[in-house]
Design a protein around this motif. Structure first.
Motif, mmCIF file in Angstrom:
data_model
loop_
_atom_site.group_PDB
_atom_site.id
_atom_site.type_symbol
_atom_site.label_atom_id
_atom_site.label_comp_id
_atom_site.label_asym_id
_atom_site.label_seq_id
_atom_site.Cartn_x
_atom_site.Cartn_y
_atom_site.Cartn_z
ATOM 1 N N ALA A 161 0.773 -1.205 0.049
ATOM 2 C CA ALA A 161 0.207 0.020 -0.086
ATOM 3 C C ALA A 161 0.747 1.106 -0.059
ATOM 4 O O ALA A 161 0.348 2.119 -0.518
ATOM 5 C CB ALA A 161 -0.860 0.044 1.335
ATOM 6 N N GLU A 162 2.091 1.150 0.691
ATOM 7 C CA GLU A 162 2.738 2.160 0.530
ATOM 8 C C GLU A 162 3.315 2.830 -0.889
ATOM 9 O O GLU A 162 3.216 4.181 -1.007
ATOM 10 C CB GLU A 162 4.372 2.131 1.422
ATOM 11 C CG GLU A 162 3.971 1.915 2.834
ATOM 12 C CD GLU A 162 5.345 1.605 3.740
ATOM 13 O OE1 GLU A 162 5.465 1.751 4.686
ATOM 14 O OE2 GLU A 162 6.271 1.098 2.924
ATOM 15 N N ARG A 198 -1.271 9.455 0.717
ATOM 16 C CA ARG A 198 -1.172 9.998 1.954
ATOM 17 C C ARG A 198 -0.750 8.973 3.097
ATOM 18 O O ARG A 198 -1.499 7.860 3.106
ATOM 19 C CB ARG A 198 -2.223 10.812 2.404
ATOM 20 C CG ARG A 198 -1.867 11.576 3.820
ATOM 21 C CD ARG A 198 -3.037 12.608 4.295
ATOM 22 N NE ARG A 198 -4.263 11.896 4.665
ATOM 23 C CZ ARG A 198 -5.041 12.468 5.251
ATOM 24 N NH1 ARG A 198 -5.290 13.543 5.248
ATOM 25 N NH2 ARG A 198 -6.579 11.549 5.343
ATOM 26 N N ILE A 199 0.268 9.338 3.619
ATOM 27 C CA ILE A 199 0.413 8.236 4.904
ATOM 28 C C ILE A 199 0.756 9.043 5.944
ATOM 29 O O ILE A 199 1.829 10.254 6.224
ATOM 30 C CB ILE A 199 2.129 7.452 4.351
ATOM 31 C CG1 ILE A 199 1.906 6.586 3.328
ATOM 32 C CG2 ILE A 199 2.471 6.822 5.645
ATOM 33 C CD1 ILE A 199 3.383 5.985 2.793
ATOM 34 N N LEU A 240 -3.250 4.825 5.879
ATOM 35 C CA LEU A 240 -2.970 5.041 4.603
ATOM 36 C C LEU A 240 -3.955 5.369 3.931
ATOM 37 O O LEU A 240 -5.172 4.757 3.847
ATOM 38 C CB LEU A 240 -2.408 3.865 4.134
ATOM 39 C CG LEU A 240 -0.928 3.498 4.696
ATOM 40 C CD1 LEU A 240 -0.939 2.711 5.833
ATOM 41 C CD2 LEU A 240 -0.026 2.802 3.479
ATOM 42 N N THR A 241 -4.117 6.470 2.961
ATOM 43 C CA THR A 241 -5.077 6.813 2.064
ATOM 44 C C THR A 241 -4.429 6.612 0.602
ATOM 45 O O THR A 241 -3.527 7.270 0.355
ATOM 46 C CB THR A 241 -5.381 8.381 2.154
ATOM 47 O OG1 THR A 241 -5.876 8.359 3.473
ATOM 48 C CG2 THR A 241 -6.432 8.547 1.224
ATOM 49 N N LEU A 242 -4.899 5.598 -0.137
ATOM 50 C CA LEU A 242 -4.762 5.210 -1.375
ATOM 51 C C LEU A 242 -5.103 6.226 -2.380
ATOM 52 O O LEU A 242 -6.124 7.151 -2.220
ATOM 53 C CB LEU A 242 -5.109 3.773 -1.880
ATOM 54 C CG LEU A 242 -4.790 2.816 -0.830
ATOM 55 C CD1 LEU A 242 -5.268 1.340 -1.230
ATOM 56 C CD2 LEU A 242 -3.110 2.935 -0.294
ATOM 57 N N ARG A 243 -4.394 6.203 -3.693
ATOM 58 C CA ARG A 243 -4.983 6.938 -4.396
ATOM 59 C C ARG A 243 -6.375 7.026 -5.048
ATOM 60 O O ARG A 243 -6.728 7.872 -5.694
ATOM 61 C CB ARG A 243 -4.042 6.987 -6.034
ATOM 62 C CG ARG A 243 -2.727 7.180 -5.539
ATOM 63 C CD ARG A 243 -1.888 7.392 -6.783
ATOM 64 N NE ARG A 243 -0.409 7.586 -6.446
ATOM 65 C CZ ARG A 243 0.585 6.542 -6.421
ATOM 66 N NH1 ARG A 243 0.418 5.352 -6.683
ATOM 67 N NH2 ARG A 243 1.889 6.706 -5.992
ATOM 68 N N PHE A 270 -7.103 2.514 4.912
ATOM 69 C CA PHE A 270 -6.884 1.533 5.947
ATOM 70 C C PHE A 270 -5.803 1.865 6.794
ATOM 71 O O PHE A 270 -5.032 2.939 6.768
ATOM 72 C CB PHE A 270 -6.835 0.183 5.264
ATOM 73 C CG PHE A 270 -5.556 -0.295 5.025
ATOM 74 C CD1 PHE A 270 -4.450 -0.806 5.925
ATOM 75 C CD2 PHE A 270 -4.709 0.213 3.565
ATOM 76 C CE1 PHE A 270 -3.094 -1.092 5.440
ATOM 77 C CE2 PHE A 270 -3.442 -0.188 3.355
ATOM 78 C CZ PHE A 270 -2.648 -0.765 4.106
ATOM 79 N N ALA A 271 -6.031 1.256 8.128
ATOM 80 C CA ALA A 271 -5.075 1.452 9.071
ATOM 81 C C ALA A 271 -3.986 0.135 9.360
ATOM 82 O O ALA A 271 -4.568 -0.880 9.179
ATOM 83 C CB ALA A 271 -5.908 1.721 10.355
ATOM 84 N N TYR A 272 -2.901 0.551 9.864
ATOM 85 C CA TYR A 272 -2.012 -0.611 10.316
ATOM 86 C C TYR A 272 -1.704 -0.455 11.732
ATOM 87 O O TYR A 272 -1.009 0.824 12.012
ATOM 88 C CB TYR A 272 -0.991 -0.645 9.335
ATOM 89 C CG TYR A 272 0.230 -1.689 9.541
ATOM 90 C CD1 TYR A 272 -0.125 -3.092 9.435
ATOM 91 C CD2 TYR A 272 1.401 -1.235 10.046
ATOM 92 C CE1 TYR A 272 0.728 -4.206 9.711
ATOM 93 C CE2 TYR A 272 2.422 -2.155 10.233
ATOM 94 C CZ TYR A 272 2.201 -3.517 10.033
ATOM 95 O OH TYR A 272 3.116 -4.579 10.279
#
Length: 283
Positions: free
Chosen positions: A99-100, A105-106, A220-223, A228-230
């Protein structure tokens, strides 16, 4: 020598690709395996294991192959990737690593160490050396190399917005000693100054208790807009995708942010610790 991709062959792991390229480079040279091995100064069975994927070449052998085949660092690069891929990644971390690469946004919080994407290799090596008892030096180096490759996310042409909150404990604890800490803090300051996409704040001791003590949290917010959270703690971690649970964790992150120093005061604290570690080196 320019090596074209094999027609009809789907690239696999870096180790498999290295073996494929090694075999093709020798074939294009028109030389037998014994001739190449003798010229390079290695036993032909060693080169044979490299070409079949049974063994990753040493750093020196990869360099020698690049010099002989004139492949401009190809084998050195593939060897580094193969070593990084060989590093063990806990199952719970696979998704966040992928996902990174796709994140817009991270946001991350670490309570006791410098966030992974900001770590310099000597700092990572010191962490892994202490946290992986019984592992040999090569295995530890694999782990450090893998984390090093993760940092490329922040150096890409279109990096994600990276917002990190660090507990002051991560600065106070001298991981690897004064020299390593000084290098680590200089790197953080450089990343902040070099990229408008990188924001790092410190949550100071004086704020006392906060909602994220004892672990780490990444949001993490994907494009595509999905989130989702980790959550990770000692030797365990979990990915969270439920919108309600992600919202709860985002609230904890917001509370931690509200206690953190602003950018100017955080940078001043970084410089204060940097000066202390530099003074330790001079004394």
């Amino acid at each position: 020598m320019e090596l074209d991709p094999e027609e009809g062959v789907k690239p696999g792991s870096p180790a498999a690709m290295l073996a494929l390229r090694a075999k093709k480079a020798r074939a294009q040279s028109g030389l037998a395996i014994r001739e190449v091995a003798t010229t390079l100064g290695y036993h032909h069975t060693y080169l044979g294991r490299v070409e079949t994927g049974e063994q990753i070449p040493s750093e020196q052998m990869a360099d020698d192959m690049d010099d002989f085949y004139k492949t401009d660092g190809l084998f050195g690069d593939l060897r580094a990737l193969a070593h990084a891929a060989a590093a063990e990644t806990p199952k719970w971390g696979h998704k966040v690593l992928q996902a990174e690469k796709r994140a817009a946004r991270i946001q991350t919080f670490n309570s006791s160490v410098v966030p992974g994407l900001l770590q310099v290799q000597p700092y990572t090596m010191a962490l892994f050396t202490e946290s992986m008892p019984g592992r040999d030096a090569e295995n530890i180096a694999f782990q450090a190399a893998k984390r090093s490759h993760r940092r490329d996310v922040l150096n890409s042409a279109t990096p994600p917005l990276y917002w990190a909150i660090m507990d002051e404990a991560a600065l106070r604890r001298p991981v690897g000693g004064p020299q390593v800490m000084a290098e680590q803090i200089r790197h953080i300051l450089h990343m902040i100054e070099a990229s408008s996409a990188v924001h790092v704040q410190v949550l100071p001791f004086e704020e006392g208790v906060h909602p994220l003590l004892g672990g780490s949290l990444s949001l993490l917010t994907l494009r595509d807009g999905s989130q989702f959270a980790y959550v990770e703690s000692f030797a365990s971690g979990v990915s969270v995708e439920s919108p309600a649970e992600v919202m709860e964790l985002a609230t904890l992150m917001d509370l931690a942010k509200s206690k953190a120093l602003d950018s100017g005061k955080s940078n001043a604290l970084f410089r204060m610790y940097l000066k202390e570690y530099e003074n330790d080196l001079e004394s």
